[in-house]
Design a protein around this motif. Sequence first.
Motif, mmCIF file in Angstrom:
data_model
loop_
_atom_site.group_PDB
_atom_site.id
_atom_site.type_symbol
_atom_site.label_atom_id
_atom_site.label_comp_id
_atom_site.label_asym_id
_atom_site.label_seq_id
_atom_site.Cartn_x
_atom_site.Cartn_y
_atom_site.Cartn_z
ATOM 1 N N ALA A 51 0.919 -1.295 -0.115
ATOM 2 C CA ALA A 51 0.021 0.113 -0.083
ATOM 3 C C ALA A 51 0.777 1.173 -0.131
ATOM 4 C CB ALA A 51 -0.959 0.068 1.131
ATOM 5 N N GLY A 52 1.348 1.662 -1.268
ATOM 6 C CA GLY A 52 2.159 2.834 -1.484
ATOM 7 C C GLY A 52 3.558 2.662 -0.733
ATOM 8 N N ALA A 53 4.108 1.456 -0.579
ATOM 9 C CA ALA A 53 5.540 1.231 -0.154
ATOM 10 C C ALA A 53 5.651 2.053 1.250
ATOM 11 C CB ALA A 53 6.407 1.604 -1.375
ATOM 12 N N ARG A 54 4.556 1.965 2.061
ATOM 13 C CA ARG A 54 4.559 2.978 2.885
ATOM 14 C C ARG A 54 5.173 2.654 4.478
ATOM 15 N NH1 ARG A 54 0.749 7.601 4.475
ATOM 16 N NH2 ARG A 54 -0.287 7.343 2.481
ATOM 17 N N LEU A 55 6.095 3.258 5.058
ATOM 18 C CA LEU A 55 6.664 3.071 6.279
ATOM 19 C C LEU A 55 5.588 3.652 7.095
ATOM 20 C CD1 LEU A 55 8.696 2.414 8.550
ATOM 21 C CD2 LEU A 55 9.389 4.968 8.173
ATOM 22 N N MET A 56 5.000 3.056 8.235
ATOM 23 C CA MET A 56 3.744 3.621 8.972
ATOM 24 C C MET A 56 4.520 4.253 10.017
ATOM 25 S SD MET A 56 1.341 0.369 8.196
ATOM 26 C CE MET A 56 0.135 1.002 9.200
ATOM 27 N N ASN A 57 5.390 3.543 10.916
ATOM 28 C CA ASN A 57 5.786 3.800 12.271
ATOM 29 C C ASN A 57 7.226 3.190 12.585
ATOM 30 O OD1 ASN A 57 5.808 2.610 15.313
ATOM 31 N ND2 ASN A 57 4.801 4.580 15.470
ATOM 32 N N TRP A 58 7.890 4.037 13.289
ATOM 33 C CA TRP A 58 9.198 3.580 13.867
ATOM 34 C C TRP A 58 9.086 4.102 15.319
ATOM 35 C CZ3 TRP A 58 14.322 6.709 12.433
ATOM 36 C CH2 TRP A 58 15.425 6.229 13.088
ATOM 37 N N ASN A 59 9.446 3.151 16.064
ATOM 38 C CA ASN A 59 9.672 3.456 17.533
ATOM 39 C C ASN A 59 10.882 2.809 18.150
ATOM 40 O OD1 ASN A 59 8.483 0.954 19.191
ATOM 41 N ND2 ASN A 59 7.031 1.301 17.558
ATOM 42 N N ILE A 60 11.012 3.306 19.420
ATOM 43 C CA ILE A 60 12.255 2.903 19.900
ATOM 44 C C ILE A 60 11.854 2.431 21.396
ATOM 45 C CG2 ILE A 60 13.161 5.219 20.717
ATOM 46 C CD1 ILE A 60 15.903 3.870 20.020
ATOM 47 N N THR A 61 12.278 1.306 22.121
ATOM 48 C CA THR A 61 12.085 0.702 23.361
ATOM 49 C C THR A 61 13.081 1.082 24.258
ATOM 50 O OG1 THR A 61 10.369 -0.751 22.355
ATOM 51 C CG2 THR A 61 11.419 -1.017 24.967
ATOM 52 N N GLY A 104 0.459 10.491 9.111
ATOM 53 C CA GLY A 104 1.618 9.762 9.588
ATOM 54 C C GLY A 104 2.578 8.859 8.784
ATOM 55 N N GLY A 105 3.566 8.283 9.138
ATOM 56 C CA GLY A 105 4.329 7.434 8.327
ATOM 57 C C GLY A 105 5.324 8.280 7.503
ATOM 58 N N ASN A 106 5.485 7.531 6.431
ATOM 59 C CA ASN A 106 6.300 8.432 5.181
ATOM 60 C C ASN A 106 5.702 8.086 4.016
ATOM 61 O OD1 ASN A 106 8.305 9.956 4.003
ATOM 62 N ND2 ASN A 106 9.329 7.741 3.679
ATOM 63 N N PRO A 107 4.406 8.877 3.478
ATOM 64 C CA PRO A 107 4.093 8.791 2.326
ATOM 65 C C PRO A 107 5.296 8.880 1.104
ATOM 66 C CG PRO A 107 2.590 10.169 3.544
ATOM 67 C CD PRO A 107 3.821 9.940 4.336
ATOM 68 N N TYR A 120 13.678 0.072 1.149
ATOM 69 C CA TYR A 120 14.107 0.376 2.665
ATOM 70 C C TYR A 120 15.066 -0.267 3.283
ATOM 71 C CZ TYR A 120 10.258 4.004 4.016
ATOM 72 O OH TYR A 120 9.738 5.145 3.615
ATOM 73 N N ARG A 121 15.980 -0.195 4.295
ATOM 74 C CA ARG A 121 17.008 -0.779 5.023
ATOM 75 C C ARG A 121 16.867 0.012 6.498
ATOM 76 N NH1 ARG A 121 19.484 0.073 0.129
ATOM 77 N NH2 ARG A 121 20.334 2.338 0.917
ATOM 78 N N PHE A 122 16.653 -1.149 7.258
ATOM 79 C CA PHE A 122 16.537 -0.920 8.819
ATOM 80 C C PHE A 122 17.852 -1.077 9.451
ATOM 81 C CE2 PHE A 122 12.119 -1.960 7.436
ATOM 82 C CZ PHE A 122 11.536 -0.571 7.090
ATOM 83 N N GLU A 123 18.251 -0.214 10.462
ATOM 84 C CA GLU A 123 19.222 -0.513 11.331
ATOM 85 C C GLU A 123 18.611 -0.025 12.964
ATOM 86 O OE1 GLU A 123 23.062 1.477 10.329
ATOM 87 O OE2 GLU A 123 22.012 1.878 8.291
ATOM 88 N N GLU A 124 19.323 -0.333 13.855
ATOM 89 C CA GLU A 124 18.846 -0.085 15.192
ATOM 90 C C GLU A 124 18.536 1.300 15.492
ATOM 91 O OE1 GLU A 124 19.941 -1.141 19.814
ATOM 92 O OE2 GLU A 124 21.588 -1.783 18.387
ATOM 93 N N LYS A 125 19.273 2.194 15.054
ATOM 94 C CA LYS A 125 19.097 3.514 15.324
ATOM 95 C C LYS A 125 18.984 4.352 13.992
ATOM 96 C CE LYS A 125 21.068 3.642 20.048
ATOM 97 N NZ LYS A 125 21.791 4.212 20.889
ATOM 98 N N ALA A 126 18.619 3.564 12.819
ATOM 99 C CA ALA A 126 18.668 4.458 11.577
ATOM 100 C C ALA A 126 17.770 3.671 10.582
ATOM 101 C CB ALA A 126 20.151 4.524 11.132
#
Length: 305
Positions: free
Chosen positions: A27-37, A63-66, A139-145
Motif C-alpha cells: 500500500a504505497g510502499a509506506r513506512l507507517m511507524n518507527w519506535n524505540i524501546t 503519519g508514516g512516510n508517504p 528500505y533498509r533498517f538499522e537499530e538507530k537508523a
Amino acid sequence: MEEIDYLGSSIRRWQVGASTFLTWPEAGARLMNWNITYPDGTFRDIITWPELSDEREVVKARGGNPILFPFSARTFHQGEINFWEDSEGTKRPMPMHGIARQGQFELTRIDETGFAAHFLPDQNALDVYPYDYDFEVVYRFEEKALTVELRLRNNDKIPIPWSAGHHFYFNLPWTDGASRKSYQIEIPAGKACRHAADGSLFPVTGNKQVESLANPELVDRIHYGLTSPKILCKCLDDHSKIEIEIGTDEKPDPEYAVVTWTQSDTARFYCIEPWMGPPNSPETKIGLHTVSPGKTEAFSVTVRI
C-alpha cells in the motif's frame, strides 16, 4: 521480520535492536511507524502513525512516510492547479503529491534488513505520467537508523522527468513536558521560498539556518541550495537529536529541498520533508530532474537518532 494483521490486511514488522518498524509495502510502499524501546520498558515514537478505523483512510493518513512520486506537492499548468505539461507539450492532470502514495506495489525483496517494492501503475497513473519506467522503493533498517532509496529506471525512448520526495511525520514533542519551543532545527540552506497560489515561487527574506520549531514562519517553507547534506532536529532539554542525511555526496545537489510543515500549533507531529526540488518543478524547472533512456537515477535519504 513478521507479518501482523492490520485493518484486515497483512503488514510487516521488523525488530532491529531497540527499534521497531511497521510497514505496508503493498500500500504505497509506506513506512507507517518507527519506535524505540528504552531499557525501563517505555518507548518513544520516532515516526508517528494515527489510529485508523478503515484501510481507506491510509492514503491520506497524517503519519508514516508517504512516498511523493513523480512530483512533490502541487503542480500547475499556467496557473491551473493539479495539472502539468509533459515533455511532449501535452497538458495532463497530476494529483497532489503524485501517484505513488495511493498506488499499489509488489514486493521484490524482503528479508531481515528491509524490503524493496515495485510500483504497479494502473491506467490512471499511466494517463497522468505516460512513460515506460520502473519505480522502486527500497528500505533498509538499522537499530538507530533507516535508509530509504527511490529508484527510477527509464525503459522509454525519451528522457523522463521527475522530482520525488518524502513526507516524514516525526513525533514531536518527543520528550515529556516539552513544547515546540524546546526544539530547534538546523538546515544548511542558502535559499528559502514559498509557493504562490499560481504555482510560482517567491523568496523568503530573513531565513536563518537555525530556527526554533515554535516559529510559525517555518510552516510550509521550502529550503534549498543546501551546502551540506545533513539536517539536524534537536531537543534543547536533553540534547536528543534526529539527523536527516540527503543523498550520498558530501555536497548535495543544489536544487534538493527540505520542506518544514505541520498541520496546526497543537498537532503531535512535525514534518521534515526531503525532496528532489521545490514544488511545481515541471513548470518552474527548479529541482526538475530527468532520467535518460536506459538509465536509472536514485534519491537516497537516511534518518538517524
